[in-house]
Design a protein around this motif. Structure first.
Motif, PDB file in Angstrom:
ATOM      1  N   ILE A   1      -2.424   7.792   6.102  1.00  0.00           N
ATOM      2  CA  ILE A   1      -1.665   6.719   6.757  1.00  0.00           C
ATOM      3  C   ILE A   1      -1.641   5.451   5.908  1.00  0.00           C
ATOM      4  O   ILE A   1      -1.240   4.406   6.383  1.00  0.00           O
ATOM      5  CB  ILE A   1      -2.204   6.399   8.159  1.00  0.00           C
ATOM      6  CG1 ILE A   1      -3.687   6.048   8.105  1.00  0.00           C
ATOM      7  CG2 ILE A   1      -1.958   7.546   9.107  1.00  0.00           C
ATOM      8  CD1 ILE A   1      -4.172   5.390   9.364  1.00  0.00           C
ATOM      9  N   PHE A   2      -2.082   5.528   4.668  1.00  0.00           N
ATOM     10  CA  PHE A   2      -2.000   4.404   3.729  1.00  0.00           C
ATOM     11  C   PHE A   2      -2.685   3.156   4.273  1.00  0.00           C
ATOM     12  O   PHE A   2      -2.152   2.055   4.172  1.00  0.00           O
ATOM     13  CB  PHE A   2      -0.528   4.122   3.378  1.00  0.00           C
ATOM     14  CG  PHE A   2       0.180   5.312   2.827  1.00  0.00           C
ATOM     15  CD1 PHE A   2       0.049   5.637   1.500  1.00  0.00           C
ATOM     16  CD2 PHE A   2       0.935   6.130   3.645  1.00  0.00           C
ATOM     17  CE1 PHE A   2       0.676   6.751   0.985  1.00  0.00           C
ATOM     18  CE2 PHE A   2       1.560   7.250   3.143  1.00  0.00           C
ATOM     19  CZ  PHE A   2       1.438   7.564   1.804  1.00  0.00           C
ATOM     20  N   CYS A   3      -3.859   3.336   4.855  1.00  0.00           N
ATOM     21  CA  CYS A   3      -4.572   2.178   5.382  1.00  0.00           C
ATOM     22  C   CYS A   3      -5.289   1.443   4.259  1.00  0.00           C
ATOM     23  O   CYS A   3      -5.608   0.277   4.393  1.00  0.00           O
ATOM     24  CB  CYS A   3      -5.572   2.600   6.449  1.00  0.00           C
ATOM     25  SG  CYS A   3      -6.931   3.604   5.851  1.00  0.00           S
ATOM     26  N   GLY A   4      -5.567   2.119   3.152  1.00  0.00           N
ATOM     27  CA  GLY A   4      -6.163   1.452   2.012  1.00  0.00           C
ATOM     28  C   GLY A   4      -7.660   1.273   2.088  1.00  0.00           C
ATOM     29  O   GLY A   4      -8.240   0.596   1.236  1.00  0.00           O
ATOM     30  N   ASN A   5      -8.321   1.877   3.068  1.00  0.00           N
ATOM     31  CA  ASN A   5      -9.774   1.757   3.148  1.00  0.00           C
ATOM     32  C   ASN A   5     -10.451   2.372   1.925  1.00  0.00           C
ATOM     33  O   ASN A   5     -11.398   1.804   1.389  1.00  0.00           O
ATOM     34  CB  ASN A   5     -10.299   2.459   4.405  1.00  0.00           C
ATOM     35  CG  ASN A   5     -10.234   1.559   5.616  1.00  0.00           C
ATOM     36  OD1 ASN A   5      -9.947   0.381   5.498  1.00  0.00           O
ATOM     37  ND2 ASN A   5     -10.501   2.124   6.764  1.00  0.00           N
TER      38      ASN A   5
ATOM     39  N   ARG B   1       0.836  -1.197   0.000  1.00  0.00           N
ATOM     40  CA  ARG B   1       0.000   0.000   0.000  1.00  0.00           C
ATOM     41  C   ARG B   1       0.871   1.247   0.000  1.00  0.00           C
ATOM     42  O   ARG B   1       1.224   1.785   1.040  1.00  0.00           O
ATOM     43  CB  ARG B   1      -0.911  -0.016   1.213  1.00  0.00           C
ATOM     44  CG  ARG B   1      -1.807  -1.234   1.276  1.00  0.00           C
ATOM     45  CD  ARG B   1      -3.018  -0.973   2.090  1.00  0.00           C
ATOM     46  NE  ARG B   1      -2.679  -0.620   3.457  1.00  0.00           N
ATOM     47  CZ  ARG B   1      -2.676  -1.477   4.470  1.00  0.00           C
ATOM     48  NH1 ARG B   1      -3.001  -2.728   4.267  1.00  0.00           N
ATOM     49  NH2 ARG B   1      -2.374  -1.089   5.672  1.00  0.00           N
TER      50      ARG B   1
ATOM     51  N   VAL C   1     -14.253   9.154   1.322  1.00  0.00           N
ATOM     52  CA  VAL C   1     -14.213  10.097   2.441  1.00  0.00           C
ATOM     53  C   VAL C   1     -14.834   9.460   3.679  1.00  0.00           C
ATOM     54  O   VAL C   1     -14.349   9.619   4.791  1.00  0.00           O
ATOM     55  CB  VAL C   1     -14.958  11.396   2.071  1.00  0.00           C
ATOM     56  CG1 VAL C   1     -14.841  12.412   3.179  1.00  0.00           C
ATOM     57  CG2 VAL C   1     -14.424  11.952   0.775  1.00  0.00           C
ATOM     58  N   ARG C   2     -15.911   8.698   3.457  1.00  0.00           N
ATOM     59  CA  ARG C   2     -16.620   8.143   4.602  1.00  0.00           C
ATOM     60  C   ARG C   2     -15.860   6.999   5.275  1.00  0.00           C
ATOM     61  O   ARG C   2     -15.972   6.820   6.480  1.00  0.00           O
ATOM     62  CB  ARG C   2     -18.017   7.666   4.190  1.00  0.00           C
ATOM     63  CG  ARG C   2     -19.028   8.812   4.274  1.00  0.00           C
ATOM     64  CD  ARG C   2     -20.421   8.305   4.097  1.00  0.00           C
ATOM     65  NE  ARG C   2     -20.690   7.986   2.711  1.00  0.00           N
ATOM     66  CZ  ARG C   2     -21.349   6.905   2.305  1.00  0.00           C
ATOM     67  NH1 ARG C   2     -21.794   6.045   3.191  1.00  0.00           N
ATOM     68  NH2 ARG C   2     -21.568   6.687   1.030  1.00  0.00           N
ATOM     69  N   VAL C   3     -15.106   6.223   4.511  1.00  0.00           N
ATOM     70  CA  VAL C   3     -14.376   5.126   5.141  1.00  0.00           C
ATOM     71  C   VAL C   3     -12.997   5.556   5.627  1.00  0.00           C
ATOM     72  O   VAL C   3     -12.356   4.822   6.365  1.00  0.00           O
ATOM     73  CB  VAL C   3     -14.218   3.902   4.199  1.00  0.00           C
ATOM     74  CG1 VAL C   3     -15.559   3.306   3.897  1.00  0.00           C
ATOM     75  CG2 VAL C   3     -13.466   4.267   2.955  1.00  0.00           C
ATOM     76  N   CYS C   4     -12.544   6.716   5.239  1.00  0.00           N
ATOM     77  CA  CYS C   4     -11.224   7.192   5.672  1.00  0.00           C
ATOM     78  C   CYS C   4     -11.276   7.524   7.162  1.00  0.00           C
ATOM     79  O   CYS C   4     -12.223   8.152   7.624  1.00  0.00           O
ATOM     80  CB  CYS C   4     -10.831   8.425   4.883  1.00  0.00           C
ATOM     81  SG  CYS C   4      -9.259   9.118   5.403  1.00  0.00           S
ATOM     82  N   PRO C   5     -10.280   7.084   7.935  1.00  0.00           N
ATOM     83  CA  PRO C   5     -10.305   7.361   9.374  1.00  0.00           C
ATOM     84  C   PRO C   5     -10.412   8.845   9.692  1.00  0.00           C
ATOM     85  O   PRO C   5     -10.944   9.221  10.738  1.00  0.00           O
ATOM     86  CB  PRO C   5      -8.974   6.803   9.869  1.00  0.00           C
ATOM     87  CG  PRO C   5      -8.559   5.813   8.872  1.00  0.00           C
ATOM     88  CD  PRO C   5      -9.125   6.251   7.564  1.00  0.00           C
ATOM     89  N   ILE C   6      -9.882   9.700   8.830  1.00  0.00           N
ATOM     90  CA  ILE C   6      -9.933  11.124   9.136  1.00  0.00           C
ATOM     91  C   ILE C   6     -10.610  11.912   8.012  1.00  0.00           C
ATOM     92  O   ILE C   6     -10.426  13.118   7.894  1.00  0.00           O
ATOM     93  CB  ILE C   6      -8.520  11.674   9.364  1.00  0.00           C
ATOM     94  CG1 ILE C   6      -7.590  11.195   8.265  1.00  0.00           C
ATOM     95  CG2 ILE C   6      -8.000  11.251  10.713  1.00  0.00           C
ATOM     96  CD1 ILE C   6      -6.287  11.912   8.255  1.00  0.00           C
ATOM     97  N   ASN C   7     -11.425  11.243   7.199  1.00  0.00           N
ATOM     98  CA  ASN C   7     -12.153  11.889   6.099  1.00  0.00           C
ATOM     99  C   ASN C   7     -11.226  12.766   5.248  1.00  0.00           C
ATOM    100  O   ASN C   7     -11.510  13.930   5.000  1.00  0.00           O
ATOM    101  CB  ASN C   7     -13.304  12.740   6.631  1.00  0.00           C
ATOM    102  CG  ASN C   7     -14.251  11.918   7.477  1.00  0.00           C
ATOM    103  OD1 ASN C   7     -14.108  10.702   7.579  1.00  0.00           O
ATOM    104  ND2 ASN C   7     -15.229  12.563   8.064  1.00  0.00           N
TER     105      ASN C   7
ATOM    106  N   GLU D   1     -10.231   0.056  -0.947  1.00  0.00           N
ATOM    107  CA  GLU D   1     -11.036  -1.147  -0.779  1.00  0.00           C
ATOM    108  C   GLU D   1     -12.511  -0.868  -1.053  1.00  0.00           C
ATOM    109  O   GLU D   1     -13.212  -1.712  -1.607  1.00  0.00           O
ATOM    110  CB  GLU D   1     -10.856  -1.682   0.636  1.00  0.00           C
ATOM    111  CG  GLU D   1     -11.401  -3.083   0.777  1.00  0.00           C
ATOM    112  CD  GLU D   1     -11.147  -3.667   2.145  1.00  0.00           C
ATOM    113  OE1 GLU D   1     -10.062  -3.425   2.694  1.00  0.00           O
ATOM    114  OE2 GLU D   1     -12.033  -4.356   2.655  1.00  0.00           O
ATOM    115  N   TYR D   2     -12.998   0.300  -0.667  1.00  0.00           N
ATOM    116  CA  TYR D   2     -14.426   0.565  -0.770  1.00  0.00           C
ATOM    117  C   TYR D   2     -14.816   1.360  -2.011  1.00  0.00           C
ATOM    118  O   TYR D   2     -15.994   1.570  -2.247  1.00  0.00           O
ATOM    119  CB  TYR D   2     -14.922   1.265   0.502  1.00  0.00           C
ATOM    120  CG  TYR D   2     -15.081   0.284   1.637  1.00  0.00           C
ATOM    121  CD1 TYR D   2     -16.228  -0.491   1.749  1.00  0.00           C
ATOM    122  CD2 TYR D   2     -14.066   0.088   2.558  1.00  0.00           C
ATOM    123  CE1 TYR D   2     -16.363  -1.419   2.755  1.00  0.00           C
ATOM    124  CE2 TYR D   2     -14.189  -0.838   3.566  1.00  0.00           C
ATOM    125  CZ  TYR D   2     -15.349  -1.587   3.667  1.00  0.00           C
ATOM    126  OH  TYR D   2     -15.481  -2.522   4.659  1.00  0.00           O
TER     127      TYR D   2
END
Lengths: 393, 202
Positions: free
Chosen positions: B105-109, B54, B71-77, B112-113
């Motif tokens: 933070i490159f979480c990739g949410n 990632r 935006v909605r799945v991002c931890p900090i929008n 994925e969504y």
């Protein structure tokens, strides 16, 4: 032994928060009488990021990337507990294959955590060599993690109902390679460390905690098992599929730093063996095999059944935490990692209380170091195995 | 007298034991003289990031439907989706899209969504800049292709453990083109067919 009475004036010494053996940012205010420790007061909170409060306005999907920052050395466990809590509350089924993938990841993560603990523990005592050997093997585990999850430490791999993706091609083979390679390496560490007279003198009989005290202080993990309690949540709670594996709870009776060392080293071996069993027993076997079976069997084949999925249903971004409250725990390498979750049928949890093992285990430190020499503080603190990321959260 | 002898005996035994165990430990250390280092000499050798790595996010402007799921799945929008509603076409029209990689933070949410797969993660990981505002990538910067380790003539690419052939534990031992561990599903299928032909049915 008869000693000359040389009672000096008490000295208050500040250790940390930036002391190299404080494992992050722990500060100890140590009261000394010469070289003897009279008292010690840990000062916490330097790494506090209000993880519990953050959880209260994040959905589970949004919160998952945060949790690997609690215990950043056993990252899979924090993810496991984060998905287990809402999973159990909402009764989301987990396919057996997903459960096996989780177990593999968890046990590898346990090995990685114990490896780093071993490196820093003996480095605190003064042996720098194993530190480098340990990092070599840990790197391999992280390579395996990177191939499966996309990131070495901040995986974001577990999902409510399974895991984010199936294992890539060849992963099972390489993981098996690693396990076969790793077992002789543990023997190598033991040859290097276990009987070393300097190491023995530094840890034997140091920081002893009795069985009853360990239970009374609420200790868990190797701290508890080192004191002669056979308490392992994998056995007690029977979560995931740990019942289907053949393994032993590792424990010792002495309750000193050496006992905790033995427990952890043996746990590394045991975990490696568990990974090997999981790889063999995994429903569907390696992903390439599963895929071939699916091609051969067509869309109606049993290989497309619920058992062989890596996730039961992809969690929606608006997954609602149902109304209710409960406590869920897993056996993390440091001890019992739990989450007390209160949901109110909203996308956000109402309360997300974290029970970090390091925080509870750290309580006993003042009692353990009292009456010891100042140099023993490092050995004892090292053997408690704390990670400030989860202590302060 | 015997106490003294016992003391001497114990001391000697301890000394011999200590010498033995330290020798045992040193044997492990010296054994490493015949092993190859696993160190990757970074600017000259580079690890090939794994397939799922990632890294910096790639964005395809034309695929985006401005749904704001990222935006909605991002931890900090974090992603900034700037769109207008086109009343004649009755569709959202994307004006610009940006992600600040100084904060990501490159979480990739988001990847994925994303319902249209307009987001993807590249293998680019070295994003160092002199000014943190340079990390705020707009849709043009997000659309650039990543730099590939294998294309760089100055760099020796090295495979990570999971992509090495079975039994090989170090990336230095084989060239990076060596086939990875595990069979391909096609090969397994072929083997299965061959086995079923050999075995008479019924």
């Amino acid at each position: 032994m008869a000693t000359i009475e040389t009672r000096a004036e008490r000295m208050i010494l500040n250790m940390g928060p930036h002391h190299p053996s404080m494992h992050g940012v722990l500060r100890l205010i140590v009261t000394l009488d010469g070289e003897n420790v009279v008292d010690c007061e840990p000062v916490l909170g330097y790494l506090h990021r209000s993880m519990e409060k953050i959880a209260e306005n994040r959905t589970v999907v949004q919160y998952l990337p945060y949790v690997t920052r609690w215990d950043y050395l056993a990252t899979m466990f924090t993810e496991a507990i984060t998905v287990n809590a809402p999973e159990k509350l909402a009764d989301v089924p987990v396919p057996k294959r997903a459960s096996y993938i989780r177990m593999i990841m968890l046990e590898l993560s346990r090995v990685a955590s114990h490896l780093l603990w071993l490196g820093t523990f003996v480095a605190d005592i003064g042996a720098q060599t194993p530190f480098f050997y340990v990092f070599r093997e840990r790197e391999m585990i992280y390579d395996l993690f990177e191939a499966a999850t996309g990131m070495r430490m901040m995986h974001n791999y577990f999902r409510v109902g399974g895991v984010a993706a199936d294992l890539p091609y060849g992963w099972v083979d390489k993981c098996e390679d690693f396990c076969q390679y790793f077992l002789p390496k543990v023997d190598e560490y033991e040859r290097l460390i276990t009987n070393n007279p300097i190491f023995r003198r530094r840890v034997e009989g140091i920081g002893t905690i009795t069985r009853d005290e360990a239970i009374a202080w609420g200790l868990s993990g190797p701290m508890l098992r080192g004191s002669g309690v056979q308490w392992d949540l994998r056995r007690v709670d029977r979560y995931e599929c740990y019942d289907e594996l053949d393994w032993e709870v590792q424990w010792e009776t002495a309750g000193d730093c050496l006992a905790r060392y033995f427990v952890r080293v043996r746990e590394m071996r045991e975990s490696t063996k568990m990974v090997l069993q999981c790889l063999r027993q995994m429903p569907g076997g390696p992903y390439e095999n599963l895929e071939a079976q699916r091609i051969a069997g067509g869309p109606k084949s049993e290989w497309n059944g619920a058992e062989y999925q890596f996730i039961s249903k992809k969690p929606s971004p608006t997954f609602k935490v149902p109304k209710g409250e409960h406590y869920v725990r897993v056996e993390a390498p440091k001890g019992e990692l739990g989450v007390y979750l209160i949901g109110e049928d909203s996308v956000f949890p109402w309360r997300w209380k974290i029970r970090p093992p390091g925080f509870i285990n750290l309580q006993v430190l003042p009692q353990l170091v009292r009456g010891m020499k100042i140099a023993d503080i490092m050995a004892i603190l090292g053997s408690v195995d704390i990670i400030m990321g989860e202590v302060d959260r | 007298m015997f106490g003294f002898l016992k003391q001497v005996g114990d001391y000697t035994r301890d000394a011999v034991q200590a010498a033995k165990y330290i020798g045992q430990g040193m044997a492990v250390t010296f054994d490493h003289m015949r092993r190859r280092p696993i160190t990757v000499q970074y600017p000259y050798e580079k690890l090939i990031p794994s397939e799922r790595f990632r890294g910096r996010i790639h964005f395809e402007f034309d695929k985006c439907i401005s749904c704001e799921v990222c935006v909605r799945v991002c931890p900090i929008n974090l992603p900034v989706v700037d769109y207008t509603y086109n009343t004649t076409m009755k569709k959202k029209e994307l004006k610009s899209y940006s992600i600040d990689f100084g904060v990501c933070i490159f979480c990739g949410n988001c990847v994925e969504y994303c319902p249209t797969n307009c987001l993807s993660m590249t293998e680019e990981y070295d994003l160092a800049t002199y000014d943190r505002h340079d990390l705020n990538f707009d849709n043009v910067a997000l659309g650039r292709m990543p730099y590939k380790v294998t294309d760089d003539p100055m760099v020796t690419p090295i495979r990570e453990l999971t992509y090495l052939p079975k039994g090989v534990m170090g990336g230095h031992e084989v060239p990076h083109t060596a086939p990875r561990a595990g069979k391909r599903p096609e090969d397994i299928l072929e083997e299965m067919e061959a086995a079923s032909v050999e075995m008479p049915v019924g």
